[in-house]
Design an enzyme around this catalytic site. Sequence first.
Site, PDB file in Angstrom:
ATOM      1  N   HIS A 241       0.915  -1.131   0.000  1.00  0.00           N
ATOM      2  CA  HIS A 241       0.000   0.000   0.000  1.00  0.00           C
ATOM      3  C   HIS A 241       0.957   1.183   0.000  1.00  0.00           C
ATOM      4  CE1 HIS A 241      -1.741  -3.224   2.595  1.00  0.00           C
ATOM      5  NE2 HIS A 241      -2.748  -3.068   1.737  1.00  0.00           N
TER       6      HIS A 241
ATOM      7  N   ASP B  14       2.479   2.148   3.150  1.00  0.00           N
ATOM      8  CA  ASP B  14       3.480   1.307   3.836  1.00  0.00           C
ATOM      9  C   ASP B  14       4.876   1.908   3.650  1.00  0.00           C
ATOM     10  OD1 ASP B  14       1.401  -0.515   4.207  1.00  0.00           O
ATOM     11  OD2 ASP B  14       2.013  -1.793   2.523  1.00  0.00           O
TER      12      ASP B  14
ATOM     13  N   GLU C 172      -9.264  -7.512  -5.068  1.00  0.00           N
ATOM     14  CA  GLU C 172      -8.973  -8.713  -4.268  1.00  0.00           C
ATOM     15  C   GLU C 172     -10.196  -9.064  -3.422  1.00  0.00           C
ATOM     16  OE1 GLU C 172      -5.388  -8.342  -1.972  1.00  0.00           O
ATOM     17  OE2 GLU C 172      -5.836 -10.127  -0.777  1.00  0.00           O
TER      18      GLU C 172
ATOM     19  N   GLU D  15      -6.549 -14.424  -3.081  1.00  0.00           N
ATOM     20  CA  GLU D  15      -5.822 -14.850  -1.879  1.00  0.00           C
ATOM     21  C   GLU D  15      -6.401 -16.166  -1.377  1.00  0.00           C
ATOM     22  OE1 GLU D  15      -4.581 -12.079   1.093  1.00  0.00           O
ATOM     23  OE2 GLU D  15      -5.004 -13.519   2.694  1.00  0.00           O
TER      24      GLU D  15
ATOM     25  N   HIS E 222      -8.461 -16.080   1.831  1.00  0.00           N
ATOM     26  CA  HIS E 222      -9.791 -15.467   1.708  1.00  0.00           C
ATOM     27  C   HIS E 222     -10.797 -16.496   1.175  1.00  0.00           C
ATOM     28  CE1 HIS E 222      -7.883 -11.164   1.243  1.00  0.00           C
ATOM     29  NE2 HIS E 222      -7.622 -11.730   2.413  1.00  0.00           N
TER      30      HIS E 222
ATOM     31  N   ASP F  43      -9.373 -14.149   9.994  1.00  0.00           N
ATOM     32  CA  ASP F  43      -8.279 -14.080   9.017  1.00  0.00           C
ATOM     33  C   ASP F  43      -6.942 -14.408   9.695  1.00  0.00           C
ATOM     34  OD1 ASP F  43      -6.619 -13.481   6.949  1.00  0.00           O
ATOM     35  OD2 ASP F  43      -7.154 -11.362   6.826  1.00  0.00           O
TER      36      ASP F  43
ATOM     37  N   ASP G  12      -4.007 -15.560   8.232  1.00  0.00           N
ATOM     38  CA  ASP G  12      -2.786 -15.197   7.492  1.00  0.00           C
ATOM     39  C   ASP G  12      -1.583 -16.049   7.896  1.00  0.00           C
ATOM     40  OD1 ASP G  12      -3.527 -13.346   5.592  1.00  0.00           O
ATOM     41  OD2 ASP G  12      -3.294 -11.623   6.915  1.00  0.00           O
TER      42      ASP G  12
ATOM     43  N   ASP H 243       1.200 -13.372   1.144  1.00  0.00           N
ATOM     44  CA  ASP H 243       0.493 -12.397   1.968  1.00  0.00           C
ATOM     45  C   ASP H 243       0.088 -13.089   3.259  1.00  0.00           C
ATOM     46  OD1 ASP H 243      -0.818 -10.340   3.078  1.00  0.00           O
ATOM     47  OD2 ASP H 243      -2.463 -10.249   1.643  1.00  0.00           O
TER      48      ASP H 243
END
Length: 380
Positions: free
Chosen positions: A55, A58, A183, A219, A222, A257, A259, A289
């Site tokens: 992003h 970031d 996404e 992803e 997801h 989530d 991750d 990710d």
Amino acid sequence: MADYQPQKSDKFTFGLWTIQNTGRDPFGEPTRGPMTGLDVIAELGKRNVYSYEMHVEDLIPVTSSASEAEQIIREAKKRMTDYDIKCTNCGSNVFGHPAFKDGALTSHDPRVRQYTMQRYLWAIDVAEQLGCKLCNLWWGRDGAEVDIAKDPMEAVKRLREGLNYLQAYIDKQGYKNFRLAMEPKPNEPRGDIYMPTAGHGLALIATLNKPDNCGIVLELAHTRMAGLNAYHEVAQVLEVGKLAGIHLNSQKPLRYDQDLRFGAEDLKEIFLVVKLLEDSKWPGTRSFDAHAYRTADREEVWDFVNGSMRTYLILREKVQRFNADAEIQGLLKDLCGTQQPLSSHDQLKASPISPDELTKKKLHHEKIDQLLQEVLMGVR
Ligand code: XUL
Ligand code: MN
């Protein structure tokens, strides 16, 4: 024995945010310190990572002055050259600030929607300056808990309007070969997020002014959060030529989530995803990710980075082994039959077909699945 050392040609990618993650969760404070985007770029480059995603925030704090932002971009370019690392996806964080508390692109407040657009235009400009040709939109706050408060048909229109507006900007600026992506994610941070799966995303993209210029970043976690089959979702997006990026990670289905590091769960499913990407020679980057466990300190984050890439390389080798195994391939050949075009409607109606005969065909599912398991378990 292969050493599974990543090479730039493997096209591995990490989001800056994945390394910057401080271990904070909804119930607990950070467990490790912060890290600047510039330092992440250098450290990833040193480890033979091909590119980074971000992003824009970031890398460049939103509060930076114009000259500070220019200085950071100059320094980022220098580190990209010094450590031979590219930027391959630049979106915007339109979910962190409380201004986005009820959405970004789908907010009822036109000023919030305009501010969202400003952020995305900024992201696209910075991407172009860094030689990055993809802006991925993850609209995590565009959803609802109180459904009566937001018209979901209006929300779809606003998402479409947003993507069309960004595309018009790319065209106006003459940014060549620059693509957009979205996404999908079913929930978190909202109770429900609009465009929860790849299928919803594909349906939205088909209605854009320039559908060919917008793809899907898929992803795996997801998809699993929605309780769906990641292998099938990747396959469908690949088959229609819409896979703009892939976020590799792991996740226990139907939970928050998580991750998790790629390979930490669901080995068979991710083997199949790697097989799809490799067999189809998909040319995109293999992006991770996920984030290190909350128990990891700053140093151990690099174990997470190395582990993610190593797992991909091991699975890629397993794919080669699977594809070269004569017994497995023989079974598959028998199982999949031959491609045969359908005869004409009249011929077909006149052909006698016995369903009882069809039922007798052996399918070898027990055997083929066991052999796949044995490849994965390392005894074959
Ligand atoms: C959130 C997520 C994001 C996007 C980038 O679940 O996947 O990190 O990938 O905004
Ligand atoms: Mn993601």
